[in-house]
Design a protein around this motif. Structure first.
Motif, PDB file in Angstrom:
ATOM      1  N   GLU A   1       0.762  -1.367  -0.158  1.00 37.32           N
ATOM      2  CA  GLU A   1      -0.162   0.126  -0.020  1.00 37.32           C
ATOM      3  C   GLU A   1       0.887   1.283   0.062  1.00 37.32           C
ATOM      4  N   THR A   2       0.344   2.320  -1.008  1.00 35.75           N
ATOM      5  CA  THR A   2       1.111   3.367  -0.850  1.00 35.75           C
ATOM      6  C   THR A   2       0.164   4.463  -0.702  1.00 35.75           C
ATOM      7  N   THR A   3       0.676   5.886  -0.306  1.00 35.09           N
ATOM      8  CA  THR A   3       0.155   6.842  -0.094  1.00 35.09           C
ATOM      9  C   THR A   3      -0.047   7.732  -1.610  1.00 35.09           C
ATOM     10  N   LYS A   4       0.569   7.179  -2.503  1.00 38.53           N
ATOM     11  CA  LYS A   4       0.689   7.979  -3.919  1.00 38.53           C
ATOM     12  C   LYS A   4      -0.933   7.624  -4.602  1.00 38.53           C
ATOM     13  N   THR A   5      -1.534   8.721  -5.074  1.00 37.39           N
ATOM     14  CA  THR A   5      -2.637   8.482  -5.875  1.00 37.39           C
ATOM     15  C   THR A   5      -2.745   8.704  -7.096  1.00 37.39           C
ATOM     16  N   GLY A   6      -1.510   8.830  -7.748  1.00 35.05           N
ATOM     17  CA  GLY A   6      -1.676   8.832  -9.304  1.00 35.05           C
ATOM     18  C   GLY A   6      -1.281   7.239  -9.644  1.00 35.05           C
ATOM     19  N   PHE A   7      -2.218   6.747 -10.517  1.00 37.45           N
ATOM     20  CA  PHE A   7      -2.128   5.293 -10.739  1.00 37.45           C
ATOM     21  C   PHE A   7      -2.123   4.951 -12.355  1.00 37.45           C
ATOM     22  N   GLN A   8      -1.464   3.884 -12.723  1.00 39.63           N
ATOM     23  CA  GLN A   8      -1.376   3.475 -13.995  1.00 39.63           C
ATOM     24  C   GLN A   8      -2.425   2.489 -14.364  1.00 39.63           C
ATOM     25  N   ASN A   9      -2.929   1.756 -13.433  1.00 35.56           N
ATOM     26  CA  ASN A   9      -3.955   0.418 -13.835  1.00 35.56           C
ATOM     27  C   ASN A   9      -4.939   0.704 -12.484  1.00 35.56           C
ATOM     28  N   GLU A  10      -6.370   0.539 -13.001  1.00 32.39           N
ATOM     29  CA  GLU A  10      -7.424   0.570 -11.933  1.00 32.39           C
ATOM     30  C   GLU A  10      -8.140  -0.861 -12.133  1.00 32.39           C
ATOM     31  N   PHE A  11      -8.666  -1.599 -10.803  1.00 34.26           N
ATOM     32  CA  PHE A  11      -9.181  -2.588 -10.645  1.00 34.26           C
ATOM     33  C   PHE A  11     -10.461  -2.337  -9.933  1.00 34.26           C
ATOM     34  N   ILE A  12     -11.613  -2.685 -10.295  1.00 36.30           N
ATOM     35  CA  ILE A  12     -12.793  -2.375  -9.595  1.00 36.30           C
ATOM     36  C   ILE A  12     -13.402  -3.530  -9.174  1.00 36.30           C
ATOM     37  N   VAL A  13     -13.708  -3.668  -7.958  1.00 36.08           N
ATOM     38  CA  VAL A  13     -14.364  -4.834  -7.247  1.00 36.08           C
ATOM     39  C   VAL A  13     -15.585  -4.568  -6.547  1.00 36.08           C
ATOM     40  N   PHE A  14     -16.915  -5.081  -6.953  1.00 38.46           N
ATOM     41  CA  PHE A  14     -17.973  -4.549  -6.417  1.00 38.46           C
ATOM     42  C   PHE A  14     -19.132  -5.795  -6.215  1.00 38.46           C
ATOM     43  N   ASN A  15     -20.346  -5.752  -5.556  1.00 35.24           N
ATOM     44  CA  ASN A  15     -21.304  -6.644  -5.510  1.00 35.24           C
ATOM     45  C   ASN A  15     -22.219  -5.933  -5.866  1.00 35.24           C
ATOM     46  N   ASN A  16     -23.114  -6.968  -6.655  1.00 38.14           N
ATOM     47  CA  ASN A  16     -24.331  -6.688  -6.930  1.00 38.14           C
ATOM     48  C   ASN A  16     -25.155  -8.019  -7.144  1.00 38.14           C
ATOM     49  N   ASN A  17     -26.279  -7.856  -6.512  1.00 32.00           N
ATOM     50  CA  ASN A  17     -27.365  -9.018  -6.339  1.00 32.00           C
ATOM     51  C   ASN A  17     -26.605 -10.402  -6.074  1.00 32.00           C
ATOM     52  N   GLY A  18     -25.426 -10.310  -4.958  1.00 31.23           N
ATOM     53  CA  GLY A  18     -24.939 -11.509  -4.760  1.00 31.23           C
ATOM     54  C   GLY A  18     -23.773 -11.959  -5.303  1.00 31.23           C
ATOM     55  N   TYR A  19     -23.380 -11.214  -6.340  1.00 30.47           N
ATOM     56  CA  TYR A  19     -22.285 -11.567  -7.185  1.00 30.47           C
ATOM     57  C   TYR A  19     -21.031 -10.599  -7.057  1.00 30.47           C
ATOM     58  N   ILE A  20     -19.763 -11.002  -7.111  1.00 32.07           N
ATOM     59  CA  ILE A  20     -18.777 -10.007  -7.100  1.00 32.07           C
ATOM     60  C   ILE A  20     -18.276  -9.922  -8.490  1.00 32.07           C
ATOM     61  N   PHE A  21     -18.038  -8.785  -8.809  1.00 32.56           N
ATOM     62  CA  PHE A  21     -17.738  -8.349 -10.268  1.00 32.56           C
ATOM     63  C   PHE A  21     -16.063  -7.652 -10.102  1.00 32.56           C
ATOM     64  N   LEU A  22     -15.482  -7.886 -11.221  1.00 39.58           N
ATOM     65  CA  LEU A  22     -14.317  -7.241 -11.620  1.00 39.58           C
ATOM     66  C   LEU A  22     -14.213  -6.853 -12.859  1.00 39.58           C
ATOM     67  N   HIS A  23     -13.880  -5.807 -12.534  1.00 40.64           N
ATOM     68  CA  HIS A  23     -13.508  -4.801 -14.051  1.00 40.64           C
ATOM     69  C   HIS A  23     -11.922  -4.344 -13.866  1.00 40.64           C
ATOM     70  N   VAL A  24     -11.141  -4.349 -14.880  1.00 42.86           N
ATOM     71  CA  VAL A  24      -9.792  -3.871 -14.936  1.00 42.86           C
ATOM     72  C   VAL A  24      -9.519  -3.046 -16.252  1.00 42.86           C
ATOM     73  N   ASP A  25      -9.206  -1.838 -15.945  1.00 46.28           N
ATOM     74  CA  ASP A  25      -9.011  -0.945 -16.794  1.00 46.28           C
ATOM     75  C   ASP A  25     -10.368  -0.472 -17.565  1.00 46.28           C
ATOM     76  N   LYS A  26     -11.388  -0.686 -17.188  1.00 47.77           N
ATOM     77  CA  LYS A  26     -12.519  -0.541 -17.848  1.00 47.77           C
ATOM     78  C   LYS A  26     -13.160  -1.670 -18.642  1.00 47.77           C
TER      79      LYS A  26
END
Length: 378
Positions: free
Chosen positions: A133-158
């Motif tokens: 973990e780092t305090t830097k907030t500029g990033f090159q890649n973005e992972f998104i993890v969220f829950n919807n209707n009991g399912y875990i979703f994964l998006h990477v760089d859109k």
């Protein structure tokens, strides 16, 4: 027939390891059985194969015909699949606009931002990577993890990667890790030969994989070696590429079970106050130990598989074991590429390996023995 379901064969010891493209399945077969499959795949008739086999084995023709027909039905007749009326790939599910947690991880000089919708999703990923973990907030890649209707979703760089229910959490975690190594090492999924449930240790020149059932001491042995001049390349998730056939570094922490603390606390006093994580479904409690690797771009050849086991009061033994036995233990817990080229590379790589069983109770003796394996001095 061969075009419908390509098959690869690798003779090892007195058996034939056989790979089927359609199912990405590896089976260990008797050489005679594998030879029959080769003939069937070349469209040689059942009667012709049966006559030759009947003569060779001195058994009635009817029995060899029945045997070959059974093989043909098992391996070459397409299995009926029931297609669902509605296929939902969840791509139409919208990504949330707000996230409860945003974490930034620095791996070498690359920063990843991972957004989590709640604490449960955070718990599936963050503990293994908290040391990055780092305090830097500029990033090159973005992972998104969220829950919807009991399912875990994964998006990477859109890009939508997948969705999993709560019974499939380990598949989500595996896919998350797979996406991570693709970004770190700039290799697509089809450029990896496989990923192995093992621990990988290096001496700076090459690596060794530790394998064995959960509780046998893979991670503890890795931590002991790390404290004695060796480097942790990867723990639990060990990726090997198809081009170099080398073990690539994976930046997750080493998972340490509660019953290993007494052994490791003198070497790693930081474990005393580190958080414990309870995995009820796996019936284990673990803490995480930071790997000593400072180059997560590292990749090294691997010539040796060691099935390691700590056993109280056991006299140290280290002996070469049957490659077929090793193969049958290695494959079930592994992700192996479904690409035919990569499957052939895996079979060739495995055939070249040395396979050992190492049982120990005295840590110093284990460390000395592993050093001898690294030095080809056993």
């Amino acid at each position: 027939m061969n075009n419908e379901n390509p098959i690869l064969y690798q003779v090892i010891e007195n058996k034939t390891i056989t790979w089927f493209k359609n199912s990405n399945e590896y089976l260990v077969l008797e050489n005679t059985t594998a030879d029959i499959l080769k003939r069937l795949s070349k469209d040689i008739s059942v009667n012709e194969i049966a006559k030759a086999l009947s003569k060779k084995l001195n058994v009635p023709l009817e029995k060899t015909v029945d045997f070959i027909l059974d093989l043909e039905k098992r391996f070459f007749v397409p299995k009926k699949t029931i297609k669902p009326d509605i296929v939902n790939d969840y791509r139409d599910i919208k990504i949330p606009k707000e996230f409860e947690f945003k974490k930034y991880y620095k791996i070498n000089n690359v920063v990843f931002r991972v957004n989590f919708s709640n604490e449960f999703e955070l718990s599936l990923v963050h503990p293994k990577f908290a040391h990055l973990e780092t305090t830097k907030t500029g990033f090159q890649n973005e992972f998104i993890v969220f829950n919807n209707n009991g399912y875990i979703f994964l998006h990477v760089d859109k890009d939508f990667i997948g969705a999993w229910n709560k019974k499939e959490i380990h598949y989500f975690q595996g896919k998350f890790s797979m996406q991570l190594i693709q970004k770190i090492h700039k290799k697509a999924e089809n450029e990896w030969m496989g990923v192995f449930h093992a621990s990988a240790v290096s001496n700076g020149k090459k690596s060794i994989l530790f394998l064995g059932d959960s509780g046998n001491g893979k991670s503890t042995s890795l931590a002991l070696l790390q404290a004695n001049g060796f480097t942790c390349l990867a723990d639990d998730f060990v990726p090997i590429d198809k081009e170099k056939k080398e073990v690539y570094s994976f930046p997750a922490s080493i998972s340490i079970k509660r019953n290993s603390l007494e052994t490791l606390l003198p070497l790693y006093p930081e474990l005393e106050n580190s958080a414990e994580y309870h995995f009820k479904k796996l019936n284990k409690v673990v803490r995480y130990l930071q790997p000593n690797n400072n180059n997560f771009f590292a990749h090294l050849p691997c010539n040796d598989l060691v099935f390691i086991k700590y056993e109280k009061d056991a006299k140290l033994t280290c002996k070469k074991i049957s490659k077929i036995d090793a193969f049958q233990q290695l494959v079930p817990d592994s992700w192996l590429s479904p690409e035919i080229e990569n499957a052939q590379i895996f079979l060739d790589w495995f055939k070249s390996l040395n396979c050992y069983q190492l049982t120990y109770s005295v840590n110093k003796e284990m460390i000395h023995t592993v050093s001898k394996i690294f030095n080809n001095d056993l």
